[in-house]
Design a protein around this motif. Structure first.
Motif, short mmCIF file in Angstrom:
data_model
loop_
_atom_site.label_atom_id
_atom_site.label_comp_id
_atom_site.label_asym_id
_atom_site.label_seq_id
_atom_site.Cartn_x
_atom_site.Cartn_y
_atom_site.Cartn_z
N SER A 153 0.82 -1.20 0.00
CA SER A 153 0.00 0.00 0.00
C SER A 153 0.87 1.26 0.00
O SER A 153 1.82 1.36 0.75
N TYR A 154 0.55 2.20 -0.88
CA TYR A 154 1.32 3.43 -0.97
C TYR A 154 0.53 4.58 -0.37
O TYR A 154 -0.34 5.15 -1.00
N GLY A 155 0.85 4.91 0.88
CA GLY A 155 0.26 6.08 1.52
C GLY A 155 -1.24 6.03 1.58
O GLY A 155 -1.83 5.14 2.18
N LYS A 156 -1.86 6.97 0.90
CA LYS A 156 -3.30 7.19 1.02
C LYS A 156 -4.10 5.92 0.70
O LYS A 156 -4.04 5.42 -0.42
N SER A 157 -4.82 5.43 1.70
CA SER A 157 -5.64 4.23 1.49
C SER A 157 -6.90 4.36 2.33
O SER A 157 -7.07 5.32 3.08
N MET A 158 -7.75 3.36 2.22
CA MET A 158 -8.99 3.36 3.00
C MET A 158 -8.65 3.22 4.48
O MET A 158 -9.28 3.83 5.35
N LYS A 159 -7.61 2.42 4.77
CA LYS A 159 -7.21 2.16 6.15
C LYS A 159 -6.73 3.46 6.83
O LYS A 159 -7.03 3.73 7.98
N SER A 160 -5.96 4.25 6.07
CA SER A 160 -5.41 5.49 6.65
C SER A 160 -6.40 6.66 6.49
O SER A 160 -6.09 7.78 6.86
N LEU A 161 -7.55 6.38 5.93
CA LEU A 161 -8.59 7.40 5.67
C LEU A 161 -8.02 8.57 4.86
O LEU A 161 -8.39 9.72 5.06
N GLY A 162 -7.10 8.25 3.99
CA GLY A 162 -6.53 9.26 3.11
C GLY A 162 -5.36 10.02 3.70
O GLY A 162 -4.69 10.78 2.99
N TYR A 163 -5.12 9.82 4.98
CA TYR A 163 -4.01 10.53 5.66
C TYR A 163 -2.68 9.91 5.20
O TYR A 163 -2.55 8.70 5.14
N ASP A 164 -1.72 10.76 4.88
CA ASP A 164 -0.46 10.29 4.29
C ASP A 164 0.73 10.91 5.03
O ASP A 164 1.38 11.84 4.53
N PRO A 165 1.01 10.43 6.26
CA PRO A 165 2.05 11.08 7.08
C PRO A 165 3.45 10.91 6.51
O PRO A 165 3.72 9.95 5.79
N VAL A 166 4.33 11.85 6.84
CA VAL A 166 5.75 11.71 6.44
C VAL A 166 6.61 11.66 7.70
O VAL A 166 6.30 12.30 8.71
N GLU A 167 7.70 10.91 7.60
CA GLU A 167 8.58 10.74 8.77
C GLU A 167 9.81 11.62 8.62
O GLU A 167 10.03 12.24 7.58
N GLY A 168 10.62 11.65 9.65
CA GLY A 168 11.88 12.43 9.61
C GLY A 168 11.64 13.86 10.05
O GLY A 168 10.58 14.41 9.81
N ASP A 169 12.65 14.42 10.76
CA ASP A 169 12.47 15.81 11.18
C ASP A 169 13.63 16.67 10.72
O ASP A 169 14.65 16.17 10.26
N MET A 170 13.45 17.96 10.86
CA MET A 170 14.45 18.91 10.36
C MET A 170 15.65 19.05 11.30
O MET A 170 16.65 19.65 10.92
N CYS A 171 15.56 18.49 12.51
CA CYS A 171 16.66 18.62 13.47
C CYS A 171 17.85 17.74 13.07
O CYS A 171 18.98 18.02 13.42
N THR A 172 17.59 16.65 12.35
CA THR A 172 18.67 15.71 12.00
C THR A 172 19.57 16.26 10.90
O THR A 172 20.66 15.77 10.67
N GLY A 173 19.09 17.25 10.20
CA GLY A 173 19.90 17.88 9.15
C GLY A 173 19.82 17.18 7.83
O GLY A 173 20.45 17.58 6.87
N THR A 174 19.03 16.09 7.75
CA THR A 174 18.93 15.38 6.47
C THR A 174 17.63 15.71 5.75
O THR A 174 17.43 15.31 4.61
N ALA A 175 16.76 16.40 6.44
CA ALA A 175 15.46 16.69 5.82
C ALA A 175 15.59 17.72 4.71
O ALA A 175 16.58 18.44 4.61
N ASN A 176 14.57 17.74 3.89
CA ASN A 176 14.60 18.66 2.74
C ASN A 176 14.26 20.08 3.15
O ASN A 176 13.48 20.31 4.05
N HIS A 177 14.84 21.01 2.46
CA HIS A 177 14.47 22.41 2.63
C HIS A 177 13.76 22.84 1.35
O HIS A 177 14.33 22.75 0.28
N GLU A 178 12.56 23.29 1.49
CA GLU A 178 11.84 23.74 0.30
C GLU A 178 12.39 25.09 -0.14
O GLU A 178 12.74 25.93 0.68
N GLU A 179 12.43 25.28 -1.41
CA GLU A 179 12.92 26.56 -1.92
C GLU A 179 11.87 27.64 -1.70
O GLU A 179 10.68 27.39 -1.83
N ALA A 180 12.35 28.83 -1.38
CA ALA A 180 11.42 29.95 -1.19
C ALA A 180 10.82 30.34 -2.53
O ALA A 180 11.42 30.14 -3.58
N ASP A 181 9.63 30.88 -2.48
CA ASP A 181 8.99 31.34 -3.71
C ASP A 181 9.74 32.55 -4.26
O ASP A 181 10.15 33.42 -3.53
#
Lengths: 459, 313
Positions: free
Chosen positions: B179-207
């Motif tokens: 199962s890939y993320g959004k499913s009936m079991k997760s009621l469409g919720y698609d959480p992501v793991e990992g936090d920005m404190c570890t330094g490996t998380a992505n930084h989104e580019e500013a608009d």
């Protein structure tokens, strides 16, 4: 007008139908008008540039033929200067100006589509008339059509007048075999462009446009993908051009011959963009003395000159110059290695093919990167081959691209080494229809229909 | 007409017939396989268009999909909840979905999550509407939205096969794969793991770039709110937390959005600059996406605030 656009389908059907409906004496007019329309669909005003070189070269051809002695050379030089000047102004002005410290004001001009292609084709005409290999064309319209013939106007193949010009005078009877074979080649071209090149391009662009943040593994993969993207993109254009011309009874020269199965760099250049390689051979390399010069050093010099010009032909950027120089250096090194007269076995052939492909991929880094420092940084990362590997988001483009490349190489391998296997397939109407239907279904299901421009249009 | 031309025309006609049959048959097979998906972005869209009947519905882009913990909401509210948020999608996608659902039944509450720059013109938003191609001819709202896709996609969608262009991989992964993320079991919720404190998380580019409003999106937002209100369904518009203050450029978009929502008398819960989340790297996957921990905290905050707006929540 792009080959991979909806307009082109209607354009092609209309022009081809009218071509066969009209009497022979009106056909060149139809082709000329439709070629003008085809070119003007990009940036209409740039047809004036084409018109300028066409007028100069048309009269130059006649004057060269009618003159004798020193005058012939003068008219040839006038023609060459006119063509090269157009290239210099529209393609190299800003590049040269930037490199001499912006002495002159910056020119905000767009590069006319396919300028290098039709300029080189026009130059081959006056050179061949000068050499006496081609009679000067007296019909201005037909000469204009030779330069502007829409299938090969913006990205080749770069034709020689001896091959193409006479075909505009000949009457082309409708031939079912030629029409079928032309349409089949066009279909293959669409498959290569829409399903392979544009699909691979999504991954390549993702990685190369963010090369600073990408790992060595991702960049290595994107470089290999780019090798296939540019091959499929450009050979697709040639396939559609050759196929479209063949449907109307015209024969254009072959431009690609399974280049990634080459076992040496020199062989690669005999299989890649054949019309340009032979142009440089005929009009630059051989006049410089070619390989029939006194010393090896002069042969190397000639090779390097040819590939430096070839690099510049591709674009006004140092990355292309380095790309050309690298290819020249590889050829020089290769020519220093003594050749074995023994025939290679399959393993040795395979290893040579992979090694050649790897060398060509290294050169492609310079072709694809935005600037030299980016290219060096990318190469450094590839050599270190650090992870993690990024398959893109969504990942499916990556997987589709892998399958497409494997399928392409499988068919190229069979065509090159085991062509007899094709004969095992029944050659009847049902098989052929199944084959065409399957290709059409693959295009509809896996094609990228964003009407992306062909890479070589920019040259 | 010569015999050769006749032969060619007959051959072309037979080929055209074969292509039409292959297109129809292939399209039907793919449609069958497509409808068997158990997870993923198409599954969620199909659920909205065909059979969704939950009481609380959440719409928006990845900020909706990844931030609204639908199972937690369902448990807390004792109501059926589904998260229809889809990555990279905009109001252009939400509008036909909401219209389709409301033409079928009347949910109790719709939560529409909007970014500050939701009304910005972005050509990729139109390209991403290709997600609706498999539903061509499902209803007129979807068809008119499909007509917004560039490169004459609506014309190409006449082909049954083209409607499923580039979906085969998704179909197999979401039908036969895990199962890939959004499913009936997760009621469409698609959480992501990992936090920005570890330094490996992505930084989104500013608009970057100049301010450009999208008239279609403004139009769709007005029509969407009016339609929900006309159906007497409760509506809450939210903006989920950001880790740091938004870029100055977004102020123009935010101002326009706030003005419009105020004018239309809509409940707007703006947590974009919430102090409870600002600078908390443990709660964020990147600068604009909460991780599962952050999403749970945000959902609890939202649930606490819901009663302020609506009596029965």
């Amino acid at each position: 007008m792009l080959f991979n656009s909806v307009q082109f389908i209607f354009f092609f059907i209309t022009v081809t139908t009218l071509f066969y409906v009209l009497p022979h004496k009106f056909r060149w007019m139809l082709l000329l008008l439709s070629s003008c329309y085809f070119y003007m669909a990009f940036v209409p005003i740039y047809i004036l540039i084409l018109g300028f070189t066409i007028v100069i070269d048309y009269f130059a051809g006649i004057y060269i033929e009618n003159s004798s002695g020193h005058k012939r050379k003068v008219f040839l030089i006038v023609s060459l200067i006119a063509n090269i000047s157009v290239l210099c102004v529209f393609k190299y002005y800003n590049f040269i100006n930037d490199n001499i410290g912006s002495v002159f004001p910056y020119l905000a001009i767009l590069l006319p589509i396919g300028l290098s292609f039709h300029t080189f084709q026009a130059m081959s005409y006056t050179i061949e008339v000068y050499r006496g290999n081609q009679k000067a064309e007296r019909n201005f319209g037909i000469y204009a059509l030779f330069v502007m013939f829409y299938p090969q106007l913006v990205a080749g193949p770069i034709e020689r007048p001896q091959n193409l010009l006479h075909q505009f005078h000949e009457k082309h009877e409708f031939s079912l075999e030629r029409v079928s074979s032309g349409l089949k080649q066009m279909l293959i071209g669409f498959l290569k462009k829409l399903v392979i090149a544009d699909r691979i391009g999504i991954y390549v662009d993702t990685i190369y446009n963010n090369s600073a943040t990408q790992s060595g593994q991702s960049l290595a993969c994107a470089t290999v993908f780019f090798a296939f993207q540019i091959y499929c993109d450009f050979s697709a254009y040639s396939d559609i051009a050759i196929g479209a011309a063949r449907v109307m009874g015209f024969d254009l020269m072959k431009n690609f011959n399974r280049p990634y199965l080459a076992t040496s760099v020199s062989q690669f250049w005999r299989r890649w963009h054949i019309s340009l390689s032979t142009w440089f051979k005929d009009y630059v390399y051989i006049p410089l003395g070619g390989s029939k010069v006194k010393s090896k050093v002069l042969v190397y010099r000639n090779l390097l000159i040819v590939f430096l010009i070839s690099g510049l032909w591709h674009g006004a950027n140092w990355t292309y110059v380095v790309w050309g120089a690298l290819n020249g250096v590889l050829l020089i090194i290769e020519s220093m290695i003594p050749k074995s007269s023994k025939r290679d076995n399959l393993i040795k052939t395979g290893l040579k093919t992979i090694f050649t492909f790897s060398l060509i991929c290294i050169t492609w880094v310079f072709f694809r990167a935005s600037n030299i420092s980016d290219a060096i940084s990318i190469l450094g990362k590839i050599i270190r081959f650090e992870g993690p590997f990024y398959p893109g988001n969504p990942k499916d483009h990556f997987y589709y691209a892998c399958v497409a490349i494997m399928a392409l190489m499988f068919f190229e391998f069979i065509t090159e080494y085991k062509p007899h296997l094709y004969k095992l397939l029944p050659n009847n109407l049902v098989t052929r229809y199944c084959y065409y239907t399957l290709i059409a279904m693959i295009i509809m299901l896996f094609g990228v229909f964003s009407e992306g421009q062909f890479i070589y249009f920019q040259f | 007409m010569s015999k050769k031309v006749k032969t060619l025309l007959v051959k072309l006609l037979v080929l055209a017939f074969a292509l039409i049959v292959a297109d129809l048959a292939g399209g039907q097979v793919l449609k069958y396989l497509f409808n068997k998906q158990r997870s993923g972005k198409y599954f969620t869209t199909s659920h909205a268009i065909k059979d969704g009947k939950e009481q609380v519905l959440i719409f928006g882009n990845s900020h909706a999909a990844q931030h609204f913990d639908a199972p937690l909401m369902a448990k807390t509210l004792s109501k059926s909840v589904f998260n229809f948020g889809n990555q990279g999608q905009s109001l252009l996608y939400t509008y036909p979905l909401v219209k389709t659902i409301l033409s079928r039944y009347q949910p109790e509450l719709i939560i529409l999550n909007l970014d500050y720059n939701e009304l910005r013109y972005d050509p990729t938003d139109y390209e991403r509407l290709a997600i609706l191609l498999p539903y061509y001819h499902a209803n007129s709202v979807i068809d008119s939205t499909i007509s917004l896709i560039p490169d004459r996609a609506a014309l190409k969608a006449k082909s049954h096969l083209y409607r499923f262009n580039s979906t085969l991989g998704y179909i197999f992964l979401n039908t036969y794969g895990h199962s890939y993320g959004k499913s009936m079991k997760s009621l469409g919720y698609d959480p992501v793991e990992g936090d920005m404190c570890t330094g490996t998380a992505n930084h989104e580019e500013a608009d970057r770039g100049k301010i450009a409003f999208d008239k279609n999106k403004i139009d769709y937002l007005i029509k969407l709110i009016s339609y929900i209100q006309s159906k007497q369904v409760k509506l809450l518009i939210t903006t989920t937390p950001l880790i740091e203050a938004h870029e100055n450029e977004k102020n123009d978009y935010k101002e326009k959005l706030t003005q419009l929502l105020t004018k239309m008398n809509v409940n707007y819960l703006d947590y974009g600059s919430s102090a409870a989340f600002k600078g908390k790297c443990k709660l964020f996957h990147d600068t604009s996406h909460l991780n599962a921990t952050g999403a749970a905290l945000w959902t609890k905050t939202l649930l606490n605030d819901l009663s302020k707006y609506f009596d029965q929540f």
